[in-house]
Design an enzyme around this catalytic site. Structure first.
Site, PDB file in Angstrom:
ATOM      1  N   GLU A  86       0.783  -1.228   0.000  1.00  0.00           N
ATOM      2  CA  GLU A  86       0.000   0.000   0.000  1.00  0.00           C
ATOM      3  C   GLU A  86       0.824   1.292   0.000  1.00  0.00           C
ATOM      4  O   GLU A  86       0.479   2.241   0.694  1.00  0.00           O
ATOM      5  CB  GLU A  86      -0.954   0.000   1.199  1.00  0.00           C
ATOM      6  CG  GLU A  86      -1.899  -1.192   1.174  1.00  0.00           C
ATOM      7  CD  GLU A  86      -2.809  -1.297   2.394  1.00  0.00           C
ATOM      8  OE1 GLU A  86      -3.976  -1.631   2.200  1.00  0.00           O
ATOM      9  OE2 GLU A  86      -2.345  -1.064   3.518  1.00  0.00           O
TER      10      GLU A  86
HETATM   11  C1  TNX Z   1      -4.703  -4.081   4.962  1.00  0.00           C
HETATM   12  S1  TNX Z   1      -3.273  -6.150   3.674  1.00  0.00           S
HETATM   13  C2  TNX Z   1      -3.444  -3.789   5.420  1.00  0.00           C
HETATM   14  C3  TNX Z   1      -3.287  -3.184   6.737  1.00  0.00           C
HETATM   15  C4  TNX Z   1      -4.591  -2.926   7.428  1.00  0.00           C
HETATM   16  C5  TNX Z   1      -5.572  -4.021   7.135  1.00  0.00           C
HETATM   17  C6  TNX Z   1      -6.888  -3.856   7.814  1.00  0.00           C
HETATM   18  C7  TNX Z   1      -2.059  -5.280   4.160  1.00  0.00           C
HETATM   19  C8  TNX Z   1      -0.766  -5.808   3.861  1.00  0.00           C
HETATM   20  N1  TNX Z   1      -2.284  -4.132   4.784  1.00  0.00           N
HETATM   21  O1  TNX Z   1      -2.521  -2.012   6.632  1.00  0.00           O
HETATM   22  O2  TNX Z   1      -4.360  -2.817   8.778  1.00  0.00           O
HETATM   23  O3  TNX Z   1      -5.782  -4.092   5.758  1.00  0.00           O
HETATM   24  O4  TNX Z   1      -7.710  -4.948   7.597  1.00  0.00           O
END
Ligand code: TNX
Length: 623
Positions: free
Chosen positions: A392
């Site tokens: 992300e």
């Molecule tokens: C996705 S999936 C994230 C996290 C969040 C989470 C909440 C991923 C690698 N990152 O930053 O905490 O969703 O469900």
């Protein structure tokens, strides 16, 4: 609505994203036939159990145990109802000279002493003259070696199939006879897992912290067991909310019960930096002083972290530290503005959005920071893995992101560790040995499959099956729902060996259940989200595919309620599990804290968090 004692009012959850149909029972082609299990032993009172509750207690004594009543399901079981073993008050644990095996024996003795009240000495001595009242642990392989204190007393028994199973690094063999229990393994980890099985085979009251009346009977027969995948883990996000060392140790205990062998610690994120780094001290002192919703945060000193790592190691759990880069770094940027784009420190962040922050990938100081942090964290970590995050980083252009990841992979590998990253790092150049942690929700991911073809291995954490921060149901008091509502059946209803298109089972290192903690604020809430789903994921990681059986699993799992209650562990009474009525649970001491009241004690405010606009499956490289 199901309520935790601390339930807060929540926004109504969006509608359920739709279930995939249940998988048919799994049968591995060519798998050797496992002898059918013995029929359920009727509760004939073979072993009269004396309830040890308060006077006048009318709870039903537990039925005698079954050798196959274990989570995760063992690979091979040959029950022998005529061979039950009852611990005598002078039970002795015998073990060979290997210090790691001795440590497992000490651990087992410490598990047995509180509830039984027996002294349970651990000894290397040769068999006592009568030779019958012993449990033998040996780190040596099957049956007769000089290291083996029980050698010769127990001639090999069991079917040819049982004899053929190679135990490997984590397997074990448990032989229960009226005159003793014999646990063998090729390595101490196998002994440790065997102890967890024995613990489950004893009555649930074995979890009592104070003495209760036995008898302490283990069902007779032969059990041979070993894992399907070498990596079985859970992740705890200590960044969104900080959790004290003691809480992390309790989570490790929970993992160990279900033969999970990795704890991934998500140590850094926008809302907090949780590990002290000597070369960059403000990361912890400034970056660690925040958390979601404005709480005080916190961080682990090197000594704290070492304590976690060594507690885990004693339980044959490997800690996998994650430093999330280049995104999810707001907390670091508040501490060191020179790492931020434009050199300007952002304000601290205590919300729950993602994808907005990143270290400056075009500045050399960023790489000096990365090198220092990864070197120090690697040096504190005995395990082989170093997780570099990579998820992300939405504000970093794809080509810049790929170059950043390639450099960071090299830096991480230079510490001597095996590099792990979220599957977003797939488009970056391959690095030998690298491992991608896949968290998609659609099992068709050509970018990840291509990275596997180039040599990457996978840890599978499909968000719609294993993200244990997801709510169980729309009315679950905490958690999210962007990936799915995950009840126990959904957590159990997938096969890691065939889940991802174009990825062969051999490329799958294992499974991991992440717990993100935007809405999770206490140990009781951690337990509530993990139980009863974590054992489902543990079974997928450990048990052979032909053992996959939802009706049998839910029945086996139901018996664990009494164990958790007796141990003071909080859990969710998922309606899909045929829990025994609470008054039917085994005797416990009168003053035991139930999980529910533990929850009430620890209740704190929980933020709302919804992620309506996120793309759960974004496998594309960040834009
Ligand atoms: C996705 S999936 C994230 C996290 C969040 C989470 C909440 C991923 C690698 N990152 O930053 O905490 O969703 O469900």
């Amino acid at each position: 609505m199901e309520t935790l004692p601390h339930a807060r009012s929540r926004k109504p959850a969006p509608s359920h994203p739709g279930r995939t149909p249940a998988l048919p029972p799994l049968h591995a082609p060519g798998a050797a036939a496992v002898p059918p299990l013995a029929p359920r032993t009727p509760a004939t009172g073979r072993h009269p159990v004396v309830p040890a509750g308060p006077p006048g207690d009318r709870r039903t004594p537990p039925a005698p145990g079954r050798l196959d009543d274990v989570v995760p399901a063992p690979e091979h079981v040959e029950p022998d109802p005529a061979a039950d073993f009852t611990l005598p008050a002078d039970v002795v644990l015998r073990v060979g000279p290997d210090p790691a095996a001795r440590d497992v024996a000490e651990h087992f003795a410490a598990l047995l002493r509180p509830a039984t009240g027996y002294p349970v000495p651990v000894t290397e001595a040769a068999p006592a003259p009568d030779g019958v009242l012993t449990l033998a642990l040996t780190a040596a392989g099957p049956d007769t070696t000089p290291d083996d204190p029980g050698a010769g007393r127990h001639p090999v028994r069991g079917s040819d199939r049982a004899g053929d199973l190679a135990l490997g690094a984590e397997g074990y063999r448990l032989d229960v006879r009226p005159d003793g229990v014999r646990l063998t393994a090729a390595a101490p980890a196998g002994l440790f897992h065997g102890v967890q099985t024995l613990r489950q085979l004893l009555p649930a009251a074995i979890e009592s912290p104070t003495p209760v009346t036995g008898p302490w009977t283990v069902p007779g027969g032969l059990l041979v067991d070993r894992p399907r995948f070498p990596y079985r883990g859970a992740m705890l996000d200590v960044a969104r909310h900080f959790f004290a060392v003691a809480d992390v140790l309790r989570v490790i205990d929970l993992l160990a019960r279900y033969k999970l062998n990795h704890l991934h610690l998500h140590l850094t994120d926008d809302q907090g930096w949780r590990i002290a780094v000597d070369a960059w001290p403000r990361l912890a002192t400034v970056g660690g002083a925040t958390e979601v919703d404005g709480g005080p945060g916190g961080h682990y000193s090197a000594a704290d972290y070492r304590r976690i790592v060594s507690y885990a190691a004693r339980r044959h759990v490997t800690v996998v530290p994650e430093i999330d880069l280049p995104g999810h770094t707001n907390a670091a940027l508040t501490a060191y503005p020179e790492l931020a784009p434009g050199g300007v420190a952002p304000p601290p962040y205590t919300g729950t959005e993602v994808g907005f922050s990143h270290v400056e990938p075009t500045d050399e100081r960023t790489y000096a920071f990365v090198a220092d942090v990864l070197r120090e964290v690697a040096a504190l970590t005995p395990g082989p893995y170093l997780h570099i995050g990579g998820d992300e980083a939405f504000k970093v252009p794809a080509d810049v992101y790929a170059r950043f990841v390639e450099r960071v992979q090299q830096i991480a590998a230079g510490t001597g560790k095996t590099v792990v990253g979220w599957h977003q790092i797939a488009p970056a150049g391959h690095l030998d040995g690298r491992i991608l942690q896949w968290w998609g929700t659609k099992p068709n991911d050509p970018v990840t499959a291509e990275a596997v073809r180039r040599g990457a291995r996978l840890i599978l954490s499909p968000a719609n099956h294993t993200y244990l921060d997801m709510k169980y149901a729309p009315d679950t008091a905490i958690g999210h729902d962007w990936a799915a509502l995950i009840d126990v059946a959904r957590a159990y209803d997938w096969d890691p060996g065939t889940h991802l298109a174009g990825v062969p089972a051999e490329a799958v290192l294992g499974v991991e259940a992440p717990l993100w903690t935007e809405s999770v604020t206490s140990l009781a809430e951690i337990e509530f989200m993990l139980l009863p789903r974590l054992p489902a994921v543990a079974e997928l990681g450990w048990s052979p595919p032909q053992a996959h059986d939802w009706p049998a699993f839910r029945t086996r799992l139901a018996g664990h309620a009494a164990r958790w209650r007796t141990a003071g562990i909080t859990f969710h009474r998922s309606p899909e599990i045929p829990w025994p009525a609470e008054h039917d649970t085994p005797p416990t001491t009168a003053d035991l804290t139930t999980g529910d009241s533990a929850t009430a004690d620890r209740a704190t405010a929980v933020p709302t968090q919804t992620r309506p606009d996120r793309a759960a499956d974004t496998n594309a490289s960040p834009t």
